[in-house]
Scaffold this motif. Structure first.
Motif, PDB file in Angstrom:
ATOM      1  N   VAL A 193      34.075  37.778  46.727  1.00  0.00           N
ATOM      2  CA  VAL A 193      34.831  38.553  45.738  1.00  0.00           C
ATOM      3  C   VAL A 193      36.271  38.680  46.194  1.00  0.00           C
ATOM      4  O   VAL A 193      37.213  38.464  45.432  1.00  0.00           O
ATOM      5  CB  VAL A 193      34.204  39.952  45.549  1.00  0.00           C
ATOM      6  N   PRO A 197      40.999  33.990  44.013  1.00  0.00           N
ATOM      7  CA  PRO A 197      42.354  34.241  43.531  1.00  0.00           C
ATOM      8  C   PRO A 197      42.366  34.655  42.054  1.00  0.00           C
ATOM      9  O   PRO A 197      43.222  35.433  41.643  1.00  0.00           O
ATOM     10  CB  PRO A 197      43.068  32.907  43.735  1.00  0.00           C
ATOM     11  N   TRP A 220      39.542  27.370  42.100  1.00  0.00           N
ATOM     12  CA  TRP A 220      40.420  27.413  43.292  1.00  0.00           C
ATOM     13  C   TRP A 220      39.556  27.313  44.547  1.00  0.00           C
ATOM     14  O   TRP A 220      40.059  27.236  45.639  1.00  0.00           O
ATOM     15  CB  TRP A 220      41.257  28.695  43.324  1.00  0.00           C
TER      16      TRP A 220
ATOM     17  N   VAL B 199      47.354  29.298  34.490  1.00  0.00           N
ATOM     18  CA  VAL B 199      46.514  30.370  35.033  1.00  0.00           C
ATOM     19  C   VAL B 199      46.651  30.433  36.553  1.00  0.00           C
ATOM     20  O   VAL B 199      45.735  30.845  37.251  1.00  0.00           O
ATOM     21  CB  VAL B 199      45.039  30.209  34.620  1.00  0.00           C
ATOM     22  N   ALA B 200      47.793  29.996  37.053  1.00  0.00           N
ATOM     23  CA  ALA B 200      48.042  30.097  38.502  1.00  0.00           C
ATOM     24  C   ALA B 200      47.849  31.547  38.933  1.00  0.00           C
ATOM     25  O   ALA B 200      48.315  32.468  38.254  1.00  0.00           O
ATOM     26  CB  ALA B 200      49.457  29.618  38.822  1.00  0.00           C
ATOM     27  N   PRO B 201      47.136  31.759  40.023  1.00  0.00           N
ATOM     28  CA  PRO B 201      46.631  33.112  40.334  1.00  0.00           C
ATOM     29  C   PRO B 201      47.633  34.033  41.012  1.00  0.00           C
ATOM     30  O   PRO B 201      47.370  34.558  42.077  1.00  0.00           O
ATOM     31  CB  PRO B 201      45.455  32.812  41.261  1.00  0.00           C
ATOM     32  N   HIS B 203      48.312  36.893  40.042  1.00  0.00           N
ATOM     33  CA  HIS B 203      47.804  38.263  39.979  1.00  0.00           C
ATOM     34  C   HIS B 203      46.929  38.602  41.179  1.00  0.00           C
ATOM     35  O   HIS B 203      46.535  39.744  41.353  1.00  0.00           O
ATOM     36  CB  HIS B 203      47.027  38.468  38.684  1.00  0.00           C
ATOM     37  N   TYR B 204      46.637  37.608  42.016  1.00  0.00           N
ATOM     38  CA  TYR B 204      45.863  37.873  43.228  1.00  0.00           C
ATOM     39  C   TYR B 204      46.686  38.730  44.208  1.00  0.00           C
ATOM     40  O   TYR B 204      46.135  39.532  44.959  1.00  0.00           O
ATOM     41  CB  TYR B 204      45.512  36.531  43.868  1.00  0.00           C
ATOM     42  N   ILE B 205      48.004  38.542  44.196  1.00  0.00           N
ATOM     43  CA  ILE B 205      48.842  39.203  45.207  1.00  0.00           C
ATOM     44  C   ILE B 205      48.785  40.732  45.099  1.00  0.00           C
ATOM     45  O   ILE B 205      48.511  41.399  46.091  1.00  0.00           O
ATOM     46  CB  ILE B 205      50.287  38.671  45.125  1.00  0.00           C
ATOM     47  N   PRO B 206      49.015  41.318  43.919  1.00  0.00           N
ATOM     48  CA  PRO B 206      48.945  42.784  43.874  1.00  0.00           C
ATOM     49  C   PRO B 206      47.527  43.343  43.786  1.00  0.00           C
ATOM     50  O   PRO B 206      47.343  44.546  43.961  1.00  0.00           O
ATOM     51  CB  PRO B 206      49.724  43.118  42.595  1.00  0.00           C
ATOM     52  N   ARG B 207      46.547  42.483  43.554  1.00  0.00           N
ATOM     53  CA  ARG B 207      45.191  42.967  43.302  1.00  0.00           C
ATOM     54  C   ARG B 207      44.556  43.549  44.572  1.00  0.00           C
ATOM     55  O   ARG B 207      44.856  43.109  45.680  1.00  0.00           O
ATOM     56  CB  ARG B 207      44.349  41.768  42.845  1.00  0.00           C
ATOM     57  N   SER B 208      43.640  44.518  44.408  1.00  0.00           N
ATOM     58  CA  SER B 208      42.845  44.943  45.551  1.00  0.00           C
ATOM     59  C   SER B 208      41.767  43.888  45.777  1.00  0.00           C
ATOM     60  O   SER B 208      41.370  43.193  44.850  1.00  0.00           O
ATOM     61  CB  SER B 208      42.221  46.312  45.297  1.00  0.00           C
ATOM     62  N   TYR B 209      41.304  43.773  47.018  1.00  0.00           N
ATOM     63  CA  TYR B 209      40.404  42.663  47.337  1.00  0.00           C
ATOM     64  C   TYR B 209      39.073  42.743  46.590  1.00  0.00           C
ATOM     65  O   TYR B 209      38.579  41.757  46.078  1.00  0.00           O
ATOM     66  CB  TYR B 209      40.147  42.611  48.846  1.00  0.00           C
ATOM     67  N   GLN B 210      38.485  43.920  46.556  1.00  0.00           N
ATOM     68  CA  GLN B 210      37.157  44.006  45.944  1.00  0.00           C
ATOM     69  C   GLN B 210      37.245  44.366  44.457  1.00  0.00           C
ATOM     70  O   GLN B 210      38.095  45.162  44.058  1.00  0.00           O
ATOM     71  CB  GLN B 210      36.292  45.033  46.669  1.00  0.00           C
ATOM     72  N   ILE B 211      36.350  43.765  43.664  1.00  0.00           N
ATOM     73  CA  ILE B 211      36.325  44.022  42.225  1.00  0.00           C
ATOM     74  C   ILE B 211      34.937  44.530  41.851  1.00  0.00           C
ATOM     75  O   ILE B 211      33.935  43.931  42.226  1.00  0.00           O
ATOM     76  CB  ILE B 211      36.618  42.739  41.420  1.00  0.00           C
TER      77      ILE B 211
END
Lengths: 515, 236
Positions: A193, A197, A220, B199-201, B203-211
Motif C-alpha cells: 500500500v 505511487p 508502476w 497519470v504520472a503519480p 500525487h504520491y509525494i504529498p500523500r500519506s503512505y497508508q490508505i
C-alpha cells in the motif's frame, strides 16, 4: 484508542500435509486467466527450500518490506524517493524468470497426430509465447526436496547457520522438512500500500483486507518490489497488479475463503482480531527483539469493557465484536500464545500467524546402529529401520534443543531470530502432547504430565481447549466470520434483482490489455 | 494544404486529445503504463531510462521556450553553443533509447506477445519526430535562438484561437513535418499507451503512505437518530 477489526488467520503447520488443495482451489477461482497463469496467490512451500518466487525471503535480492531508519522506518526498495526515481525502470523488480515461465502441453497433438512409427508426444509450450520451451522451473518444484543442493541448500534462512550446522542439517538420518503454506498476510502496516505511487492499493477499513483497485493501478509495479512476501503479482497481459483478496466476496456472505474451506488437513483458522490502529507506526518501528511482543500487544482484548466501548464508539458492529470474542485467532495468538507471524522482521505486521511445526523435526533419532554399521540390510537390500523416533521422553523437553532443524533456523523464520521465543512455543505444544498421551495412551504418569504443563504455565483445561481447537474443531469453530452487513448497503444502492441469473462475480471491465 | 495542416489540424488534434483522453478514462481501467519490465528487465534499463529522461528534458525545453520565449532569444555566443550541445545530448539520449526500445521489442518473443500494432506505430512516429528534431537542430542552427521568435508566435496564435500560419508556411519542409508530427502525437494520445504520462503519480509525494477505504460510515449507520438517510432507488 482507534479500535478497528481485522480478518486474521492462523495456519497450524503441524497439520499441513502439503497436498496443495488450497493452492488449486485458489487457482481455479482467481488466477486461471491470461497473464495470471504464473500467479499463485496461495502456494505451499517446502522448508528448507527456496520457495516461490525463488529465494523470496532474501531481501538483499528483492528489497522488500520496511527497514529501520533511526527511530522510524522506511521502505527498503520503494517509497516516495526511491519509487519515483526508479519509475522508468525498477531495479528491484522480480521478472517472470524469478517465478517460472508458465507452460502447458500440446495435448491435441496426441489425438491429431497422423499414424506413424513412433508414439506422438505432447510437447510443452510456453503460456506466454505459445512456442515450445524447455521447462526450467515450476511453482512448487522444491516440493519435498529438502536436502537437495538446488533447493534446500539455497534456503535464504540458512544464512544464519554456520557451514557445519548446515551440513549437520542435511545428514541423511537427520534430514527433515515441513510445509509452509502462504497467502497474503493482509498486514497492518502493508508495504505494498505504502509503495503504490498511484494509490491503487488500499486496506479496507471494515475488515482490513488489502486490495488493489484495478481501475487506479497504472503498472508502476512498485508493490511487487515492496511486498517482502512477494504476494503482489504483476499481470503481464493486462498491465495491472493483482493479489490475494482473501476471497472477500465469500467472506462478505459468511463463507470461508476457498483455500481455507478446501483445506484437507484443516490447518486453517480465520477470525476477527480487534487492534489499536493508533499504535501501528510505533509498533512497526520497534527494535527487532521487541517487534513480535509489541505486535501481540497491538491486538486488544475483546472482552475488556473499555475495548468494547471504544470499538462501538468507532462503529465496529456488534456482530464483529462478538466474532472477535469467539475468534480462534485470538485464542491461538493472544490467549495461548502458540502462534507466531512469519518473518516479523519485515515490519509489515502480518496478520497470518503460524503454529510452528513440531513433528517430524522434533523427533530425535535413537543411536541404535546396525551390527555392521550400515543401515542397508545386506541380504534383503532394504533400509533397516533401526534408527527410530525417540518417544521415551525421559527428559521432558530434551528433544527441543536437539531437534532436527536447528532452533536458530526456525527462529529466523518465525520469531525474528529469537530462539527462546520459538522454543517456548514448541515446549507448549510438546506439553500438550505429553498431556494428551497421558490421557489417551496412559504410558506417561499424571505427575509427569502435570510437570510438563506446569513448566509452560498451562492448566489442564487450557491444554484440553488447545487440543480440541487443534484436533476436533468443526467448521464454525475454525472460521468465525462476522456478518459484513454489505447486504444493507448494496440494497440501498441497487436492485439485487438486476443481477439475478448471473453466476460468479463478473467483471467491471473485461480484463483485456489496453491499447 | 498548409491551412489544413497548420491551421485546422492542430485544433482537431487538441479536441481529439481532450475528448479522447476523458472518454478513455471512464473508470480509469484503460489507463496504464503497460510496463513490460516483468518480461524483460536488463535491456529496458539501458533503453527506457535514457529515452524517458531525454524526452522529458527536450519536452520541458520546448515548453519553457513556449511560455517564456524571451529566455532563449537573449542567449548568445558561447553559452548558446553550450546550451545547444546539452540539448542535442538529451535528444541523442532519447533517440538511442527509443531505437533500443524498438530493437528490444522486436528481438524478444515474449515482448512481441504484449506488443500491439499501435505500439509499433507510435514508436515509429516518435522515431520520425526525434530524427526530424535532431535534423532541424543540426541543419537549421541555432534552433533555441529562433524558436522563440518564429515558432512561438505561431503556437500562441493557435492557442489564442487566431491561427496565423504565415510563418510556418514559408518554413523548410523538415520543420513543417516536425510541427505536424507534434500535433499528430497529441492526436494519437487517447488511442495509445501515451496516456500514461497523464497519470504520472505526482500525487504520491504529498500523500500519506497508508490508505484505508471505508465502504460506509459505520458511525452514522449505528446512530439511531438518523435511521434511513439514503432513499432507495425507484427500481427497488
Amino acid at each position: 484508542m482507534d479500535v478497528r477489526s481485522q480478518m486474521s488467520m492462523v495456519f497450524h503447520l503441524d497439520k499441513c500435509i502439503g497436498c496443495h488443495t488450497c493452492t488449486v482451489a485458489c487457482k481455479n477461482i482467481w488466477t486461471d486467466r491470461k497473464g495470471a497463469e504464473y500467479m499463485w496467490w496461495n502456494n505451499v512451500e517446502t522448508k528448507p527450500g527456496t520457495g516461490y518466487p525463488t529465494k523470496w525471503e532474501d531481501q538483499d535480492i528483492y528489497k522488500g518490506g520496511w527497514e529501520k531508519n533511526g527511530s522510524s522506518i522506511e521502505l527498503k526498495g520503494a517509497g516516495k524517493r526511491k519509487g519515483l526515481l526508479n519509475i522508468f525502470h525498477n531495479p528491484n523488480l522480480p521478472t517472470i524468470d524469478d517465478y517460472y515461465e508458465p507452460f502447458t502441453y500440446k495435448y491435441l497433438d496426441l489425438i491429431e497426430s497422423p499414424q506413424q512409427d513412433v508414439q506422438p508426444v505432447a510437447r510443452p509450450v510456453s503460456l506466454i509465447t505459445g512456442k515450445p520451451i524447455d521447462i526450467k522451473m515450476g511453482p512448487n518444484w522444491d516440493d519435498d526436496l529438502s536436502g537437495t543442493p538446488d533447493f534446500a541448500r539455497n534456503d535464504p534462512n540458512m544464512k544464519v547457520l554456520s557451514p557445519a550446522e548446515q551440513e549437520a542439517m542435511f545428514q541423511l538420518e537427520k534430514m527433515a522438512m515441513y510445509y509452509l503454506p502462504r497467502i497474503c498476510n493482509h498486514c497492518l502496516n502493508p508495504a505494498c500500500v505504502a509503495s503504490c505511487p498511484s494509490g491503487a492499493i488500499y486496506k479496507r477499513g471494515e475488515d482490513g483486507v488489502v486490495l488493489i483497485d484495478q481501475s487506479i493501478c497504472r503498472a508502476w509495479r512498485m508493490c511487487v518490489t515492496a511486498c517482502p512476501y512477494k504476494k503482489t503479482y504483476y499481470n503481464w497481459s493486462t498491465g495491472k497488479s493483482e493479489k490475494c483478496l482473501l476471497c472477500f466476496p465469500r467472506i462478505e456472505v459468511g463463507e470461508a475463503p476457498a483455500c481455507m474451506h478446501s483445506c484437507v488437513g484443516r490447518i486453517r483458522y480465520l477470525g476477527v482480531m480487534l487492534y489499536d490502529a493508533d499504535k501501528i507506526e510505533e509498533v512497526a518501528s520497534s527494535n527487532d527483539k521487541d517487534l513480535i511482543d509489541n505486535q501481540m500487544d497491538i491486538y486488544l482484548d475483546p472482552f475488556d469493557p473499555k475495548v468494547i466501548a471504544a470499538a462501538k464508539e468507532n462503529g465496529v458492529a456488534d456482530s464483529t465484536i462478538k466474532a472477535a470474542q469467539e475468534s480462534p485467532i485470538y485464542k491461538f495468538v493472544k490467549e495461548w500464545k502458540i502462534a507466531l507471524p512469519l518473518h516479523a522482521e519485515f515490519r509489515t505486521l502480518p496478520n497470518l500467524f503460524y503454529v510452528p511445526p513440531m513433528l517430524p523435526i522434533m523427533a530425535s533419532v535413537s543411536e541404535q546402529a546396525s551390527s555392521d554399521g550400515s543401515s542397508l540390510n545386506s541380504i534383503a537390500k532394504h533400509w533397516d529401520d533401526k534408527w527410530l523416533y525417540d518417544t521415551s521422553l525421559d527428559d521432558i523437553f530434551g528433544t527441543i534443543e536437539n531437534m532436527r532443524l536447528p532452533l536458530k533456523y526456525m527462529a529466523n523464520i518465525f520469531s525474528a531470530g529469537d530462539e527462546d521465543m520459538i522454543a517456548g512455543k514448541l515446549k507448549k505444544l510438546m506439553a500438550i502432547r505429553i498431556y494428551r498421551r497421558h490421557i489417551t495412551v496412559g504410558d506417561i504418569s499424571e505427575e509427569k504430565s502435570n510437570r510438563a504443563l506446569n513448566a509452560v504455565n498451562l492448566t489442564a483445561d487450557e491444554a484440553e481447549a488447545i487440543y480440541r481447537l487443534t484436533s476436533l474443531a468443526k467448521f464454525e469453530e475454525r472460521f468465525v466470520i462476522p456478518a459484513a452487513h454489505r447486504e444493507q448497503s448494496i440494497e440501498m444502492i441497487e436492485s439485487t434483482a438486476d443481477v439475478k441469473g448471473s453466476t460468479g462475480f463478473g467483471f467491471l471491465e473485461k480484463p483485456t490489455r489496453g491499447l | 494544404m498548409n491551412i489544413f495542416l497548420f491551421g485546422a489540424f492542430p485544433y482537431v488534434a487538441i479536441i481529439v486529445f481532450l475528448i479522447g483522453t476523458i472518454w478513455r478514462y471512464q473508470n480509469g481501467y484503460k489507463y496504464s503504463s503497460l510496463s513490460s519490465q516483468f518480461l524483460e528487465t536488463k535491456k529496458l534499463y539501458l533503453s527506457s531510462v535514457p529515452f524517458h529522461i531525454g524526452v522529458l528534458v527536450i519536452l520541458t525545453g520546448h515548453f519553457i521556450g513556449f511560455l517564456f520565449p524571451s529566455l532563449f532569444t537573449s542567449i548568445g555566443g558561447n553559452s548558446l553553443v553550450t546550451f545547444e550541445i546539452i540539448a542535442l545530448a538529451f535528444g541523442f539520449s532519447a533517440i538511442v533509447g527509443l531505437v533500443s526500445l524498438i530493437a528490444r521489442r522486436l528481438q524478444s518473443d515474449r515482448l512481441m506477445v504484449v506488443t500491439s500494432k499501435m505500439d509499433i506505430f507510435i514508436e515509429l512516429l516518435l522515431l520520425a519526430q526525434f530524427i526530424l528534431g535532431l535534423w532541424i537542430a543540426i541543419e537549421l542552427r541555432w534552433g533555441s535562438a529562433w524558436y522563440g521568435s518564429v515558432m512561438v508566435p505561431y503556437l500562441w496564435s493557435i492557442m489564442t484561437l487566431h491561427p496565423d500560419i504565415s510563418s510556418v508556411s514559408v518554413m523548410p519542409a523538415i520543420l513543417q513535418l516536425h510541427v505536424f508530427g507534434g500535433f499528430l502525437i497529441i492526436f494519437m494520445v487517447p488511442f495509445s499507451r501515451f496516456v500514461h504520462f497523464l497519470v504520472a503519480p505526482f500525487h504520491y509525494i504529498p500523500r500519506s503512505y497508508q490508505i484505508v477505504r471505508w465502504y460506509w460510515d459505520k458511525k452514522s449507520i449505528r446512530n439511531t437518530n438518523t435511521p434511513w438517510t439514503v432513499t432507495p432507488p425507484e427500481n427497488n
